[in-house]
Design an enzyme around this catalytic site. Structure first.
Site, PDB file in Angstrom:
ATOM      1  CG  ASP A   1      31.285  18.368   7.994  1.00 47.16           C
ATOM      2  OD1 ASP A   1      31.644  18.922   6.941  1.00 47.16           O
ATOM      3  OD2 ASP A   1      30.283  17.633   8.077  1.00 47.16           O
TER       4      ASP A   1
ATOM      5  CE  LYS B   1      37.965  18.275   5.478  1.00 42.26           C
ATOM      6  NZ  LYS B   1      36.893  17.916   6.425  1.00 42.26           N
TER       7      LYS B   1
ATOM      8  N   GLY C   1      31.964  20.637   2.042  1.00 41.99           N
ATOM      9  CA  GLY C   1      31.633  22.029   2.301  1.00 41.99           C
ATOM     10  C   GLY C   1      32.636  22.554   3.306  1.00 41.99           C
ATOM     11  CG  HIS C   2      36.281  22.386   2.834  1.00 42.31           C
ATOM     12  ND1 HIS C   2      37.428  21.993   2.213  1.00 42.31           N
ATOM     13  CD2 HIS C   2      35.640  21.242   3.171  1.00 42.31           C
ATOM     14  CE1 HIS C   2      37.480  20.671   2.168  1.00 42.31           C
ATOM     15  NE2 HIS C   2      36.397  20.198   2.738  1.00 42.31           N
TER      16      HIS C   2
ATOM     17  CD  GLN D   1      34.820  14.172   0.853  1.00 42.40           C
ATOM     18  OE1 GLN D   1      35.795  13.894   0.190  1.00 42.40           O
ATOM     19  NE2 GLN D   1      33.984  15.106   0.486  1.00 42.40           N
TER      20      GLN D   1
HETATM   21  P1  GDP Z   1      35.335  21.302   7.008  1.00 46.41           P
HETATM   22  O1  GDP Z   1      34.416  20.567   6.093  1.00 46.41           O
HETATM   23  O2  GDP Z   1      36.302  20.392   7.692  1.00 46.41           O
HETATM   24  O3  GDP Z   1      36.015  22.457   6.345  1.00 46.41           O
HETATM   25  O4  GDP Z   1      34.406  21.899   8.156  1.00 46.41           O
HETATM   26  P2  GDP Z   1      33.005  22.683   7.940  1.00 46.41           P
HETATM   27  O5  GDP Z   1      33.293  24.029   7.422  1.00 46.41           O
HETATM   28  O6  GDP Z   1      32.044  21.829   7.192  1.00 46.41           O
HETATM   29  O7  GDP Z   1      32.463  22.716   9.435  1.00 46.41           O
HETATM   30  C1  GDP Z   1      33.139  23.373  10.451  1.00 46.41           C
HETATM   31  C2  GDP Z   1      32.215  24.475  11.024  1.00 46.41           C
HETATM   32  O8  GDP Z   1      32.714  24.905  12.270  1.00 46.41           O
HETATM   33  C3  GDP Z   1      32.156  25.713  10.162  1.00 46.41           C
HETATM   34  O9  GDP Z   1      30.885  26.280  10.279  1.00 46.41           O
HETATM   35  C4  GDP Z   1      33.211  26.634  10.786  1.00 46.41           C
HETATM   36  O10 GDP Z   1      32.959  28.003  10.560  1.00 46.41           O
HETATM   37  C5  GDP Z   1      33.065  26.279  12.229  1.00 46.41           C
HETATM   38  N1  GDP Z   1      34.279  26.375  13.042  1.00 46.41           N
HETATM   39  C6  GDP Z   1      35.563  26.090  12.667  1.00 46.41           C
HETATM   40  N2  GDP Z   1      36.390  26.182  13.743  1.00 46.41           N
HETATM   41  C7  GDP Z   1      35.601  26.507  14.798  1.00 46.41           C
HETATM   42  C8  GDP Z   1      35.859  26.695  16.193  1.00 46.41           C
HETATM   43  O11 GDP Z   1      36.972  26.566  16.683  1.00 46.41           O
HETATM   44  N3  GDP Z   1      34.782  26.993  16.978  1.00 46.41           N
HETATM   45  C9  GDP Z   1      33.525  27.117  16.497  1.00 46.41           C
HETATM   46  N4  GDP Z   1      32.559  27.402  17.345  1.00 46.41           N
HETATM   47  N5  GDP Z   1      33.251  26.949  15.180  1.00 46.41           N
HETATM   48  C10 GDP Z   1      34.265  26.634  14.359  1.00 46.41           C
HETATM   49  P1  IMO Z   2      33.871  17.836   4.183  1.00 47.55           P
HETATM   50  O1  IMO Z   2      34.996  17.980   3.183  1.00 47.55           O
HETATM   51  C1  IMO Z   2      31.016  15.189   6.144  1.00 47.55           C
HETATM   52  C2  IMO Z   2      29.486  11.805   3.795  1.00 47.55           C
HETATM   53  C3  IMO Z   2      28.021  11.853   3.435  1.00 47.55           C
HETATM   54  C4  IMO Z   2      27.686  10.373   3.468  1.00 47.55           C
HETATM   55  C5  IMO Z   2      28.962   9.752   2.891  1.00 47.55           C
HETATM   56  C6  IMO Z   2      28.853   9.400   1.422  1.00 47.55           C
HETATM   57  O2  IMO Z   2      33.000  19.026   4.274  1.00 47.55           O
HETATM   58  O3  IMO Z   2      34.396  17.358   5.495  1.00 47.55           O
HETATM   59  P2  IMO Z   2      28.904  10.946  -0.743  1.00 47.55           P
HETATM   60  O4  IMO Z   2      27.961  12.029  -1.198  1.00 47.55           O
HETATM   61  O5  IMO Z   2      30.305  11.386  -0.555  1.00 47.55           O
HETATM   62  O6  IMO Z   2      28.804   9.691  -1.594  1.00 47.55           O
HETATM   63  O7  IMO Z   2      28.324  10.502   0.704  1.00 47.55           O
HETATM   64  O8  IMO Z   2      29.986  10.695   3.088  1.00 47.55           O
HETATM   65  N1  IMO Z   2      30.272  13.005   3.393  1.00 47.55           N
HETATM   66  C7  IMO Z   2      30.672  13.950   4.249  1.00 47.55           C
HETATM   67  N2  IMO Z   2      30.435  14.117   5.569  1.00 47.55           N
HETATM   68  N3  IMO Z   2      31.813  16.064   5.499  1.00 47.55           N
HETATM   69  C8  IMO Z   2      32.073  15.908   4.185  1.00 47.55           C
HETATM   70  O9  IMO Z   2      32.950  16.692   3.521  1.00 47.55           O
HETATM   71  C9  IMO Z   2      31.466  14.840   3.481  1.00 47.55           C
HETATM   72  N4  IMO Z   2      31.483  14.402   2.203  1.00 47.55           N
HETATM   73  C10 IMO Z   2      30.764  13.283   2.164  1.00 47.55           C
HETATM   74  O10 IMO Z   2      27.282  12.584   4.385  1.00 47.55           O
HETATM   75  O11 IMO Z   2      27.570   9.921   4.788  1.00 47.55           O
HETATM   76 MG    MG Z   3      32.388  20.349   5.704  1.00 45.91          MG
END
Ligand code: GDP
Ligand code: IMO
Ligand code: MG
Length: 427
Positions: A13, A16, A40-41, A223
């Site tokens: 998270d 990415k 979840g991206h 991840q």
């Molecule tokens: P990922 O799994 O690495 O793709 O990250 P996620 O999408 O799960 O979580 C990142 C969250 O932060 C998302 O809700 C993005 O919209 C948000 N986000 C990304 N960059 C920024 C930033 O620079 N500032 C803020 N406030 N939110 C951001």
């Molecule tokens: P993105 O790509 C954050 C975590 C789960 C749990 C552990 C194992 O959005 O960064 P699993 O279901 O993979 O067997 O769970 O890994 N986990 C993540 N945490 N971002 C993710 O993906 C994750 N994918 C798995 O919360 O701790």
């Molecule tokens: Mg994510």
């Protein structure tokens, strides 16, 4: 050398999705390399927020081919609903391709994920219950189902007749859970075969054709390095290899093509699920950062655990992945803080450590060593050039560069596409 690997440097998270969307603008191809719909991206475009679980975050660029690579475990039901939602939102999916080598999540995988977690009791991992661990286990046991099997339904049926009794035995005898039936799964997956047919291909000629033409290919890791099956905080990890090596294996590309390995890091740290997290803030400050940063899981909605930037973790993941450029995200979330802490190492059992210990019990009980920097107490959300950032924010970025021994080429100050500062060395 046309490949850019985009990996998470922390526990996932990191942002990415936003970074891959940015890179995809000029890339010919994006390959999602590993993981499943545990990921979840998020990509924000104008008023609209897109959340991708399986589809590469480059899909919003109509000229970019987006591949779900061989290293992914794919739940067809989830993929189809993601496709439907995107098409309803007006996105063009003509460029989506699924590797016939990717594995599938079968209906018993999420059930087993939940049952295994329950059986662990207090030692549960906090998985996403999406069946990712059980699907990768079956892949390694060579009883997995691949996307290509959807094109050979008689073979799929035969394999189900062998595999399903193994699964039903465990479900019934170990957990007292009801069995699955061959006919029902076959019917369900025959439906998926029909609906996914247009996307399934041998992706080898596509990726290697692009590389031969010198086109840019972005590998989208899911991840983060600390969730890597080997390198992370085992067993509190996911079941794949989210590090740079895993991205290459998961897309079928060798290291000689790699131009850059871009590590994505949040300006602080978050973690979902259980396991050691040395810099975790369990007080009101942690709650505040969670609210300001909207730190709730994209996939499960769970509140994310929040803490200070851990440079010992980051230096470790820079080294393990060979990261040569850093994208630092969510700097804006720190805007209101008076003091910002950076963890530079740990003390455990009287000894100093400059990187995370393999022994997770030591890591869980270690004392993080902090360095304090003054906050900037001003909004960074409108900054578009590095000079626009307040001096204290620049000092924070530069201290991280010194600790990580890697240049920060991208700084994100908000979720929107344009809330990005690109410095020399970035694109
Ligand atoms: P990922 O799994 O690495 O793709 O990250 P996620 O999408 O799960 O979580 C990142 C969250 O932060 C998302 O809700 C993005 O919209 C948000 N986000 C990304 N960059 C920024 C930033 O620079 N500032 C803020 N406030 N939110 C951001
Ligand atoms: P993105 O790509 C954050 C975590 C789960 C749990 C552990 C194992 O959005 O960064 P699993 O279901 O993979 O067997 O769970 O890994 N986990 C993540 N945490 N971002 C993710 O993906 C994750 N994918 C798995 O919360 O701790
Ligand atoms: Mg994510």
């Amino acid at each position: 050398m046309p490949v850019v690997i985009c990996v998470g440097g922390q526990w996932g998270d990191e942002g990415k999705g936003k970074v891959v969307d940015l890179l995809a603008e000029t890339a010919a191809m994006v390959v999602r390399s590993q993981g499943g719909n545990n990921a979840g991206h998020t990509v924000v475009v104008g008023e609209r927020e897109y959340r991708f679980n399986l589809i590469p975050a480059g899909i919003l660029h109509p000229k970019t081919t987006c591949i779900i690579g061989n290293g992914v475990v794919l739940d067809p039901r989830v993929l189809l609903s993601e496709i439907e939602a995107l098409e309803a939102a007006g996105a063009d999916l003509a460029n989506l391709v699924i590797s016939e080598r990717a594995h599938m999540i079968m209906p018993y995988h999420p059930v087993l994920d939940r049952l295994e977690e329950q059986a662990r009791g207090d030692d549960r991992l906090g998985t996403t219950y999406r069946g990712v661990g059980p699907a990768y286990s079956d892949k390694v046991r060579r009883i997995g189902f691949r996307v290509g099997d959807l094109q050979k339904l008689r073979f799929l049926e035969k394999k189900l007749e062998f595999v399903l009794p193994l699964k039903n035995d465990i479900l019934g005898k170990l957990y007292g859970a009801p069995p699955f039936e061959v006919a029902a799964i076959l019917e369900e997956y025959t439906g998926y075969a029909r609906r996914l047919e247009r996307f399934i291909q041998d992706t080898f000629p596509l990726t290697h054709g692009a590389l031969a033409r010198g086109e840019e290919v972005v590998l989208e890791g899911a991840q983060g390095t600390m969730l890597d099956l080997d390198l992370g905080t085992y067993p509190y990890v996911t079941s794949s290899y989210p590090s740079a090596g895993g991205c290459l294996a998961g897309s079928g590309i060798g290291p000689r093509h790699v131009r850059q390995t871009l590590g994505v890091y949040k300006a602080y740290t978050t973690r979902v699920g259980y396991g050691p997290f040395p810099t975790e803030l369990t007080d009101g400050l942690g709650d505040r950062l969670r609210e300001v940063g909207h730190e709730y899981g994209t996939t499960t909605g769970r509140p994310r655990r929040v803490g200070w930037f851990d440079a010992a973790v980051a230096r470790y993941s820079v080294a393990l992945n060979g990261i040569d450029a850093v994208a630092l995200t969510k700097l804006d979330v720190l805007d209101d803080l008076e003091t910002i802490r950076i963890c530079t190492g740990y003390r455990s059992k009287g000894q100093a450590h400059d990187h995370p210990m393999a022994n997770i019990s030591h890591l869980k009980h270690c004392e993080p060593q902090y360095e304090d920097l003054p906050g900037w107490r001003a909004s960074t959300a409108g900054a578009r050039r590095y000079q626009d950032l307040p001096p204290a924010a620049r000092a924070y970025v530069e201290r991280l560069e010194a600790l990580l021994q890697a240049p920060v080429t991208h700084i994100s100050v908000g979720a929107a596409r344009d809330q990005t500062i690109i410095r020399a060395g970035g694109r």
